[in-house]
Write a protein that holds these residues in place. Structure first.
Motif, short mmCIF file in Angstrom:
data_model
loop_
_atom_site.label_atom_id
_atom_site.label_comp_id
_atom_site.label_asym_id
_atom_site.label_seq_id
_atom_site.Cartn_x
_atom_site.Cartn_y
_atom_site.Cartn_z
N UNK A 14 0.82 -1.20 0.00
CA UNK A 14 0.00 0.00 0.00
C UNK A 14 0.86 1.26 0.00
N UNK A 241 -9.33 3.33 13.04
CA UNK A 241 -8.87 3.96 11.79
C UNK A 241 -9.84 5.06 11.37
N UNK A 242 -11.13 4.78 11.57
CA UNK A 242 -12.14 5.79 11.25
C UNK A 242 -11.93 7.01 12.16
N UNK A 244 -9.12 7.97 13.56
CA UNK A 244 -7.92 8.70 13.15
C UNK A 244 -8.23 9.60 11.96
N UNK A 245 -8.95 9.07 10.98
CA UNK A 245 -9.30 9.85 9.80
C UNK A 245 -10.09 11.09 10.21
N UNK A 246 -11.05 10.90 11.14
CA UNK A 246 -11.87 12.02 11.58
C UNK A 246 -11.01 13.06 12.30
N UNK A 248 -7.71 13.60 11.99
CA UNK A 248 -6.80 14.29 11.07
C UNK A 248 -7.53 15.41 10.35
N UNK A 249 -8.72 15.08 9.83
CA UNK A 249 -9.52 16.09 9.14
C UNK A 249 -9.86 17.23 10.08
N UNK A 290 -1.40 6.92 8.34
CA UNK A 290 -2.66 6.18 8.20
C UNK A 290 -2.39 4.68 8.08
N UNK A 294 -3.30 1.65 10.73
CA UNK A 294 -4.05 0.48 10.28
C UNK A 294 -3.39 -0.80 10.77
N UNK B 123 -11.93 -4.79 -0.74
CA UNK B 123 -10.60 -4.24 -0.44
C UNK B 123 -10.59 -2.74 -0.65
N UNK B 127 -10.09 0.27 2.08
CA UNK B 127 -9.07 1.30 1.90
C UNK B 127 -9.68 2.68 2.04
N UNK B 129 -12.31 3.57 3.59
CA UNK B 129 -12.75 3.85 4.96
C UNK B 129 -11.61 4.42 5.79
N UNK B 130 -10.38 3.92 5.52
CA UNK B 130 -9.25 4.33 6.34
C UNK B 130 -8.66 5.66 5.88
N UNK B 131 -9.10 6.11 4.69
CA UNK B 131 -8.53 7.33 4.14
C UNK B 131 -9.24 8.55 4.72
N UNK B 132 -8.48 9.55 5.20
CA UNK B 132 -9.14 10.78 5.64
C UNK B 132 -9.65 11.53 4.41
N UNK B 134 -11.57 14.02 3.49
CA UNK B 134 -11.52 15.46 3.23
C UNK B 134 -10.10 15.91 2.89
#
Lengths: 315, 288
Positions: A14, A241-242, A244-246, A248-249, A290, A294, B123, B127, B129-132, B134
């Motif tokens: 990745x 992970x969700x 963390x994304x929230x 970071x934003x 990220x 994960x 998959x 992926x 889902x884990x991406x920020x 915004x």
């Protein structure tokens, strides 16, 4: 351990794919790569030649990528187009503030989110439960910049308890300056944590082992925290992970709202200025964080739920 | 099993639905109703134009003529908030529809076919889902050039995984039901089974999901406007208004609080309605 090895390989793959995408950003921006890298500097033959040399623009694309990746591994992303400062230095300068904001916000969110989630689950369907759930719905629906502006209005303008802008000097002063931004960050994150904790706890409290533990006369505290919460945490770990994304934003929006010179503000400034090299460096850092989280989540998951160690998990 | 939302058999049920609606959901429906009304007739009701400058007036606090006061350019905050409803509904609706189409096609195909297709789609979903989301949008818009259309397209791609995951789950459930088996035995083509037989049964769930997606899209789009990357400067868009009057918090707080409050109220209403629909549908044995 095969599980971890497979996840490691997946994370590495990745990371390579992401690095390709990040490298491609230079060519995705309108105008030639040379033009983009030149920015607002004077365009004479000499500067053009320097840029072609420095960023290997005369090489074939694959070679360019290879040379870029080799530097990127050593965290060298070139010099900022805007300031001429090495990208890594700029990131280092700004990282501390963002890390403090993140840690402060996460600590508040963790305590409040899990605490309120457990409380709501214990008093399921009561007034307290409804209040906590409403709070989490509003929290999940409020963008960080709106929460930030409302908190600023109430606590800085109306009550005057906290400063409006700036980051302060000295440890205590900085903590004080970072309180409103951290609360803003925590509001959104806690909303998510409440949701997952409450759902997990309600399911866990309904299990036979909880009834049995109570029947054996195990203290309520042990039932809650030793038995139920541990099992309720499994979905919470998965959701990190969700989370963390929230966060970071949220952090990016908060740094802009409160005029804090952190990494998020740097990203927005660089994007506005088309400082592609800085954007590349920041995006790569973000992607690495990220992917690493994960991976960490998967490992944590192993500890939270030992059953996974013995079963094959569907990819 | 094949009752549609709003179908003839559902009509009798609807009254019952409304009676058991919790107060918050009823209020949310009411609020969305008001928004739709304002989107249609707002320009007729707004006392001032959205961009009419009034430099002589300058900045004022709420008063009889300007209900929410004016911003530093003398523009009426109340009127601009009303005009903003259109922007707040238009962009998110585009995103919701786009994500609905992509999510349904991918989710139906992945859930029904299974195998490699399913594995690769899931998959991709994991992926995303884990991406920020915004932040990815910010980077892409920054590099490719700021444009509203691009923001919408990127957000469609980022929103569709939510739909895909849900639809795939429900399709998996439906696939093993006798009516699908019967259709297969009759030799119906896969497309007919998917779109004529399975799709009507999962429509209510995607409908519920659309409300949740709307809330997400509204928040994301206004965040982009707030950062100056979405809609152009000076537009009566709530995110834009908030970012332009953020520094007026001491002089006229209403200029920042009104658009901010509208974003939160709209997103909260949409989330409440979406959650409520989900729960109702889950009760009928069609959980996600």
């Amino acid at each position: 351990m095969i599980f971890i090895a497979r996840r490691l390989v997946a994370a590495a793959v990745l990371l390579v794919i992401m690095s390709g995408a990040v490298f491609g950003l230079l060519y995705a921006s309108p105008g030639s790569a040379e033009q983009v890298l030149l920015g607002t500097r004077v365009a004479n033959e000499e500067t053009r030649e320097n840029i072609r040399q420095r960023y290997n623009l005369d090489e074939p694309l694959t070679t360019q990528y290879w040379l870029w990746a080799k530097d990127a591994v050593r965290l060298d992303f070139g010099e900022s187009i805007r300031t001429g400062e090495p990208v890594l230095n700029a990131i280092k300068d700004r990282a501390q503030l963002s890390l403090r904001l993140g840690a402060y916000g996460f600590a508040v969110a963790f305590v409040a989110g899990i605490g309120l989630g457990v409380l709501a689950a214990m008093r399921n369907r009561s007034g307290i439960d409804r209040a906590v759930v409403s709070l989490s719905v509003v929290g999940a629906s409020s963008p960080a910049f709106v929460t930030g502006v409302f908190l600023l209005y109430v606590f800085a303008v109306l009550l005057g308890w906290f400063p409006v802008f700036g980051q302060g000097e000295g440890a205590m002063d900085q903590l004080w300056h970072l309180t409103l931004p951290a609360l803003t960050l925590a509001f959104g994150a806690a909303a998510l944590l409440i949701r997952f904790t409450r759902a997990g706890m309600i399911t866990a409290l309904d299990q036979d082992y909880v009834t049995f533990a109570r029947a054996r006369g195990v203290s309520e505290g042990r039932v809650l925290f030793g038995y139920a919460l541990r099992n309720a945490m499994i979905p919470v770990v998965t959701a990190s992970t969700v989370l963390l994304a929230a966060m970071l934003t949220g952090a990016v929006l908060i740094e802009v709202t409160f005029a804090l010179p952190g990494l998020g503000a740097l990203l927005v400034d660089s994007v506005a200025f088309k400082d592609v090299l800085m954007v590349q460096g920041l995006t790569m850092l973000l992607a690495a964080v990220a992917i690493l989280t994960n991976l960490l989540t998967d490992v944590l998951y192993l500890f939270a739920d030992p059953r996974i160690r013995y079963t094959r998990v569907a990819p | 099993m094949t009752t549609l939302v709003g179908g003839p058999r559902a009509r009798g049920r609807r009254r019952l639905l409304l009676r058991s609606t919790p107060l918050t959901v009823a209020l949310s429906f009411g609020f969305i109703g008001i928004l739709l009304f304002l989107a249609a007739f707002g320009p007729l009701l707004a006392p001032h134009g959205p961009g009419s400058l009034n430099l002589a007036t300058g900045l004022t606090t709420p008063n009889g003529e300007f209900w929410f006061g004016t911003d530093d350019l003398g523009r009426d905050v109340f009127s601009r908030t009303i005009y903003g409803v259109r922007y707040a509904l238009f962009g998110p609706v585009l995103i919701v529809v786009g994500a609905f189409v992509i999510g349904n096609v991918l989710g139906l195909a992945a859930g029904y076919r299974g195998g490699m297709l399913d594995a690769s789609v899931m998959r991709w979903v994991d992926l995303m889902y884990a991406v920020p989301g915004l932040l990815v949008t910010i980077v892409l818009i920054g590099v490719l050039g700021a444009s509203y259309l691009l923001a919408v397209v990127v957000l469609v791609v980022l929103t569709s995984p939510f739909d895909t995951r849900v639809i795939r789950g429900v399709t998996l459930e439906q696939r093993s039901l006798p009516y699908v088996e019967a259709a297969r035995t009759l030799g119906l083509p896969v497309r007919a089974i998917l779109f004529r037989h399975i799709f009507p049964n999962i429509l209510p769930i995607s409908f519920a999901n659309a409300f949740l997606n709307f809330a997400f899209s509204l928040v994301a789009l206004s965040a982009l406007s707030f950062l100056g990357l979405g809609i152009g400067p000076g537009t009566a868009d709530w995110g834009r208004m908030l970012s332009e009057s953020r520094l007026l918090l001491f002089e006229n707080p209403a200029a920042a609080l009104a658009p901010g409050g509208m974003i939160v109220l709209t997103a909260t209403s949409m989330n409440l309605i979406g959650d409520w629909l989900y729960d109702r549908l889950a009760d009928r044995g069609r959980a996600r």
